[in-house]
Design a protein around this motif. Sequence first.
Motif, PDB file in Angstrom:
ATOM      1  N   PHE A  31      -5.279   2.844  -2.453  1.00 34.64           N
ATOM      2  CA  PHE A  31      -4.266   1.799  -2.372  1.00 34.64           C
ATOM      3  C   PHE A  31      -5.004   0.479  -2.224  1.00 34.64           C
ATOM      4  N   ILE A  32      -4.891  -0.387  -3.235  1.00 40.28           N
ATOM      5  CA  ILE A  32      -5.534  -1.702  -3.187  1.00 40.28           C
ATOM      6  C   ILE A  32      -4.482  -2.744  -2.867  1.00 40.28           C
ATOM      7  N   ASN A  33      -4.732  -3.488  -1.809  1.00 40.42           N
ATOM      8  CA  ASN A  33      -3.884  -4.584  -1.369  1.00 40.42           C
ATOM      9  C   ASN A  33      -4.519  -5.873  -1.892  1.00 40.42           C
ATOM     10  N   LEU A  34      -3.908  -6.489  -2.891  1.00 42.00           N
ATOM     11  CA  LEU A  34      -4.494  -7.656  -3.554  1.00 42.00           C
ATOM     12  C   LEU A  34      -3.691  -8.900  -3.197  1.00 42.00           C
ATOM     13  N   THR A  35      -4.283  -9.764  -2.382  1.00 37.21           N
ATOM     14  CA  THR A  35      -3.590 -10.944  -1.860  1.00 37.21           C
ATOM     15  C   THR A  35      -4.051 -12.249  -2.496  1.00 37.21           C
ATOM     16  N   SER A  36      -5.027 -12.195  -3.363  1.00 34.51           N
ATOM     17  CA  SER A  36      -5.670 -13.400  -3.878  1.00 34.51           C
ATOM     18  C   SER A  36      -5.220 -13.745  -5.289  1.00 34.51           C
ATOM     19  N   ASP A  37      -5.237 -15.050  -5.588  1.00 37.18           N
ATOM     20  CA  ASP A  37      -5.034 -15.500  -6.965  1.00 37.18           C
ATOM     21  C   ASP A  37      -6.321 -16.098  -7.527  1.00 37.18           C
ATOM     22  N   ASP A  38      -7.440 -15.823  -6.859  1.00 41.63           N
ATOM     23  CA  ASP A  38      -8.743 -16.219  -7.375  1.00 41.63           C
ATOM     24  C   ASP A  38      -9.124 -15.235  -8.482  1.00 41.63           C
ATOM     25  N   ASP A  90      -0.798  11.285   2.227  1.00 36.10           N
ATOM     26  CA  ASP A  90      -1.907  11.963   2.888  1.00 36.10           C
ATOM     27  C   ASP A  90      -3.225  11.545   2.246  1.00 36.10           C
ATOM     28  N   ASP A  91      -4.212  11.274   3.072  1.00 40.03           N
ATOM     29  CA  ASP A  91      -5.598  10.999   2.664  1.00 40.03           C
ATOM     30  C   ASP A  91      -5.776   9.724   1.848  1.00 40.03           C
ATOM     31  N   VAL A  92      -4.811   8.801   1.874  1.00 38.94           N
ATOM     32  CA  VAL A  92      -4.954   7.564   1.122  1.00 38.94           C
ATOM     33  C   VAL A  92      -6.044   6.683   1.741  1.00 38.94           C
ATOM     34  N   VAL A  93      -6.785   6.010   0.893  1.00 40.17           N
ATOM     35  CA  VAL A  93      -7.801   5.052   1.301  1.00 40.17           C
ATOM     36  C   VAL A  93      -7.309   3.683   0.872  1.00 40.17           C
ATOM     37  N   THR A  94      -7.447   2.682   1.745  1.00 34.85           N
ATOM     38  CA  THR A  94      -6.965   1.340   1.413  1.00 34.85           C
ATOM     39  C   THR A  94      -8.137   0.356   1.400  1.00 34.85           C
ATOM     40  N   LEU A  95      -8.031  -0.594   0.481  1.00 33.91           N
ATOM     41  CA  LEU A  95      -8.963  -1.716   0.390  1.00 33.91           C
ATOM     42  C   LEU A  95      -8.158  -2.979   0.156  1.00 33.91           C
ATOM     43  N   THR A  96      -8.686  -4.091   0.609  1.00 31.96           N
ATOM     44  CA  THR A  96      -8.001  -5.372   0.440  1.00 31.96           C
ATOM     45  C   THR A  96      -8.932  -6.385  -0.184  1.00 31.96           C
ATOM     46  N   TRP A  97      -8.377  -7.131  -1.145  1.00 35.74           N
ATOM     47  CA  TRP A  97      -9.065  -8.291  -1.717  1.00 35.74           C
ATOM     48  C   TRP A  97      -8.166  -9.493  -1.545  1.00 35.74           C
TER      49      TRP A  97
END
Length: 138
Positions: free
Chosen positions: A30-37, A131-138
């Motif tokens: 699950f990628i949490n993408l908050t940027s407009d760069d 279950d077992d989800v990995v999250t990253l944020t940019w």
Amino acid sequence: MFKLKTVAAAAAVALLCTGTAFAGDDDPLFINLTSDDGHRVTMALGFGGNQLERGHPLTVFLNDRGVMAAAQANADQFGDQQAMLQKLLDGGATILVCPMCMEQYGVAQDDLLPGLEVGSPERTGGQLFQDDVVTLTW
């Protein structure tokens, strides 16, 4: 036999103390993408695409200023990234867009790239809390 159990127990405790986790070959990402760069958007989508190709189900959540990359009206600024979003969709990824952020930044639902979904607490939470989800944020 006692020594073997003691060694195994000590190894288990050491492993727990180091915080080492074992990721599965097909754990969801699950990628949490908050940027407009543009560079950051490209990094997030590229990383996600690489993991999708390796068998990890992928969800990208475009929120805060990340919703700008989802708008067809911003094709001049985000053309390369929008092509990446399409490739992810074609590969089976789920792309969710934050409705509150869309409102904040004036992105209309009918301006979203085809195939992108407006998120909801149920839809977004369902992807995030698998279950077992990995999250990253940019």
